[in-house]
Structures are given as C-alpha cells and as structure tokens.
Write a protein that holds these residues in place. Structure first.
Motif, PDB file in Angstrom:
ATOM      1  N   ARG A   1       1.054  -1.167  -0.010  1.00 14.92           N
ATOM      2  CA  ARG A   1       0.012   0.084  -0.031  1.00 14.92           C
ATOM      3  C   ARG A   1       0.903   1.152  -0.028  1.00 14.92           C
ATOM      4  NH1 ARG A   1      -5.261  -1.722   0.529  1.00 14.92           N
ATOM      5  NH2 ARG A   1      -5.560  -3.438   1.830  1.00 14.92           N
ATOM      6  N   ASP A   2       1.374   1.486   1.211  1.00 14.41           N
ATOM      7  CA  ASP A   2       2.512   2.671   1.052  1.00 14.41           C
ATOM      8  C   ASP A   2       3.899   1.886   0.997  1.00 14.41           C
ATOM      9  OD1 ASP A   2       0.364   4.590   1.781  1.00 14.41           O
ATOM     10  OD2 ASP A   2       0.208   3.881   3.831  1.00 14.41           O
ATOM     11  N   LEU A   3       4.562   3.067   0.732  1.00 12.03           N
ATOM     12  CA  LEU A   3       6.240   2.450   0.452  1.00 12.03           C
ATOM     13  C   LEU A   3       6.645   2.195   1.960  1.00 12.03           C
ATOM     14  CD1 LEU A   3       8.740   2.866  -1.032  1.00 12.03           C
ATOM     15  CD2 LEU A   3       9.279   5.034  -0.070  1.00 12.03           C
ATOM     16  N   CYS A   4       7.372   1.118   2.073  1.00 11.27           N
ATOM     17  CA  CYS A   4       7.829   0.356   3.040  1.00 11.27           C
ATOM     18  C   CYS A   4       9.446   0.575   3.019  1.00 11.27           C
ATOM     19  CB  CYS A   4       7.555  -1.052   3.119  1.00 11.27           C
ATOM     20  SG  CYS A   4       8.360  -2.008   4.594  1.00 11.27           S
TER      21      CYS A   4
ATOM     22  N   VAL B   1      10.632  -4.846  -3.996  1.00  9.67           N
ATOM     23  CA  VAL B   1      11.592  -3.947  -3.201  1.00  9.67           C
ATOM     24  C   VAL B   1      12.859  -3.606  -3.873  1.00  9.67           C
ATOM     25  CG1 VAL B   1      12.848  -4.002  -1.078  1.00  9.67           C
ATOM     26  CG2 VAL B   1      10.521  -4.499  -0.879  1.00  9.67           C
ATOM     27  N   VAL B   2      13.425  -2.221  -3.660  1.00 14.21           N
ATOM     28  CA  VAL B   2      14.808  -1.993  -4.128  1.00 14.21           C
ATOM     29  C   VAL B   2      15.797  -2.020  -3.160  1.00 14.21           C
ATOM     30  CG1 VAL B   2      15.936  -0.273  -5.463  1.00 14.21           C
ATOM     31  CG2 VAL B   2      13.467  -0.899  -6.175  1.00 14.21           C
ATOM     32  N   ASP B   3      16.840  -2.749  -3.429  1.00 14.78           N
ATOM     33  CA  ASP B   3      18.062  -2.534  -2.578  1.00 14.78           C
ATOM     34  C   ASP B   3      19.006  -1.784  -3.243  1.00 14.78           C
ATOM     35  OD1 ASP B   3      20.106  -2.910  -1.002  1.00 14.78           O
ATOM     36  OD2 ASP B   3      20.031  -5.083  -0.857  1.00 14.78           O
ATOM     37  N   PRO B   4      19.129  -0.451  -2.943  1.00 17.54           N
ATOM     38  CA  PRO B   4      20.170   0.417  -3.498  1.00 17.54           C
ATOM     39  C   PRO B   4      21.457   0.418  -2.858  1.00 17.54           C
ATOM     40  CG  PRO B   4      18.922   1.572  -2.026  1.00 17.54           C
ATOM     41  CD  PRO B   4      18.213   0.376  -2.000  1.00 17.54           C
ATOM     42  N   SER B   5      21.517  -0.119  -1.622  1.00 18.61           N
ATOM     43  CA  SER B   5      22.791  -0.513  -1.021  1.00 18.61           C
ATOM     44  C   SER B   5      23.687  -1.697  -1.777  1.00 18.61           C
ATOM     45  CB  SER B   5      22.795  -0.970   0.549  1.00 18.61           C
ATOM     46  OG  SER B   5      21.973  -0.067   1.240  1.00 18.61           O
ATOM     47  N   HIS B   6      23.128  -2.716  -1.804  1.00 14.17           N
ATOM     48  CA  HIS B   6      23.946  -3.619  -2.779  1.00 14.17           C
ATOM     49  C   HIS B   6      23.708  -3.409  -4.287  1.00 14.17           C
ATOM     50  CE1 HIS B   6      23.273  -6.266   0.992  1.00 14.17           C
ATOM     51  NE2 HIS B   6      24.428  -6.981   0.317  1.00 14.17           N
TER      52      HIS B   6
ATOM     53  N   ALA C   1       8.396   1.938  -6.354  1.00 20.32           N
ATOM     54  CA  ALA C   1       8.701   0.704  -5.855  1.00 20.32           C
ATOM     55  C   ALA C   1       8.014   0.534  -4.483  1.00 20.32           C
ATOM     56  CB  ALA C   1      10.411   0.574  -5.233  1.00 20.32           C
ATOM     57  N   ASP C   2       7.689  -0.670  -3.973  1.00 18.73           N
ATOM     58  CA  ASP C   2       6.532  -0.906  -2.978  1.00 18.73           C
ATOM     59  C   ASP C   2       7.548  -0.779  -1.477  1.00 18.73           C
ATOM     60  OD1 ASP C   2       4.106  -1.650  -4.060  1.00 18.73           O
ATOM     61  OD2 ASP C   2       5.597  -2.928  -5.304  1.00 18.73           O
ATOM     62  N   GLY C   3       8.869  -0.771  -1.734  1.00 23.12           N
ATOM     63  CA  GLY C   3       9.819  -0.781  -0.516  1.00 23.12           C
ATOM     64  C   GLY C   3      11.187  -0.508  -0.866  1.00 23.12           C
ATOM     65  N   ILE C   4      11.911  -0.115  -0.055  1.00 21.98           N
ATOM     66  CA  ILE C   4      13.455   0.227  -0.232  1.00 21.98           C
ATOM     67  C   ILE C   4      13.970  -0.635   0.993  1.00 21.98           C
ATOM     68  CG2 ILE C   4      15.223   2.025  -0.212  1.00 21.98           C
ATOM     69  CD1 ILE C   4      12.905   3.832  -1.576  1.00 21.98           C
TER      70      ILE C   4
END
Length: 261
Positions: A24-27, A198-203, A223-226
């Motif tokens: 629903r909202d960005l997680c 979900v997006v993982d910008p760290s890796h 994206a639904d999550g970061i």
C-alpha cells in the motif's frame, strides 16, 4: 509445456498479524549488513524505530564470496534481532541459507529473506513456500525477469502467497559500482506480476554516496519498498562498510523520498 508465471488482477498486500507492511504505502527496511552483537543491533533498532521505519534488517547467516569473511552469528544473531525488534515495535527480516537456518529463523524472524545466491536453490524455495512467513526473494546477479519470476513461483506453488520480489542489482560489464541497479525492473515486474517489488540500493551500487539518489529514484518509479544498510559507525561495520549509511544519512534519505511515517 510452456513455462509461465501467474499474475493476479490486484497487487498483493503483505500483512503481518493484521498490519499491512508492503503493497500500500512505501515500506522502508533498514539495518546493518551483519548482526555483530546485541548492543549493536539494539542501538540500530533504536534509531531505525525513531525514524519511523517499520522493518529492521540484519544478517545472522552471511553467505560470503570468500570463506574467510565473517559468516555471521547464526542463531544467536536471530535471537539478538528478535529481541531488538520486539523492544522497539519493529518487524524483522533476515536471510536464510539452507533448511537448518530456515527452521531456526521461523522461531525468531517475521520476514524470511532468500538471497541472490540462492535464487535458484529450488529446494530452499519450496521449503520457504511451506512456511507461514512472508518471503522476500532477491534477484540473482545474472537472472532474467522470467527466471526471477519463475523462481518466485516455486514459493507460490508450495502454498505461500506472501512473496516479495527484491531488485538488488545485476552483474554487467561496469565495475565502478558493485552491481548495476536495474530500476527498470520495478515497472516491468509490476506489469508482469502482482507481487510487491522492493529495491536494495545498498547492494545495487555498493557505494554509500549513491544510496540516496537511487532511493529517490526507486520511490519515484513506484517501488513498494526500499531496503537500506545502516550502521551508527559505517566505517567500523564488519561487512559491507562502503555501502552502509549512517543514522544522519538515513534520516536525510527519508526526508528526500515520499515516505509516510
């Protein structure tokens, strides 16, 4: 027989104990690459919670490229993470690497993570599919969208509908960054699948200075999550220090994206 993946009409919502987490909202998910001690994960949980983040991440079992790198605290790490999460009213996510670590995690962790190295470990995917925990599946470093979605089908077909897809960067010819973060994966996976992304910008970048702009971009494209790696002393983090942001940097990222606390 043609290989296919199934798409439902509506975007799937991931809920835990009646609370909507993703869809629903960005997680936001944040925490250290590795759980180093009870003091460390508790301190990070304190500021992660204070920033309004719902999910704390932390590695207890660490599949590393080198067998000589820190491999994690194992079950003790799960125990520390569980305690810190409960103290600060957070949900927890941590990686499993085999059947034994999966069985152990079920007693402590809210969301099971399957890392990119195990994306096509089909026996592990099927085992996770028989659990009652949401599963976040990370894209393999050389996986196509079709391969990624078919891997997710192993979890779905085993009976677990609560699957989260995670884009964490792929291997390309570019060597400046750790991986190449494929942000096109977000709208494409949304078109092909009903599962949250979900997006993982760290890796995805491997460099802390690029985590903020890629988080902003991930938020902008839906994206639904970061998922972000953070530590109060990034330079002293046991693993992945170059891609880890500080508390102040994490706060700056939160202030720069469309995040409802």
């Amino acid at each position: 027989m043609q290989e296919t993946y199934k798409k439902q009409q509506e975007r799937h919502i991931i809920s835990i104990n009646g609370t909507d987490i993703i869809g629903r909202d960005l997680c936001l998910m944040a925490g250290p690459c590795s759980i180093e001690s009870e003091e460390q994960i508790t301190k990070i949980a304190n500021y992660v919670s204070g920033l309004g983040i719902k999910v704390i991440r932390g590695g207890a079992y660490k599949p590393r490229t080198s067998p000589y790198s820190f491999q994690g605290l194992g079950e003790q790490g799960f125990i520390f993470l569980n305690k810190a999460a409960r103290q600060h009213n957070l949900f927890s996510i941590s990686e499993v690497v085999d059947q034994a670590s999966l069985d152990c995690a079920l007693d402590y962790i809210d969301i099971i993570q399957i890392g990119s190295r195990n994306m096509q470990n089909f026996s592990l995917l099927q085992a996770a599919g028989t659990s009652n925990k949401p599963v976040m599946l990370k894209r393999g470093a050389a996986a196509t969208y079709k391969e990624f979605l078919l891997a997710a089908e192993y979890i779905l077909n085993a009976g677990n509908p609560n699957v989260i897809l995670c884009e964490r960067g792929i291997r390309t010819f570019e060597t400046y960054t750790r991986n190449t973060l494929d942000l096109a994966a977000v709208p494409i996976l949304h078109e092909l699948s009903h599962l949250p992304v979900v997006v993982d910008p760290s890796h995805g970048t491997g460099l802390a200075q690029f985590v903020k702009p890629m988080s902003i971009a991930a938020s902008a494209i839906g994206a639904d999550g970061i998922m972000i790696e953070t530590h109060y002393e990034p330079e002293n983090s046991i693993s992945d220090s170059k891609q880890t942001v500080s508390e102040l940097e994490l706060q700056d990222i939160i202030n720069s994206i469309n995040y409802k606390r």
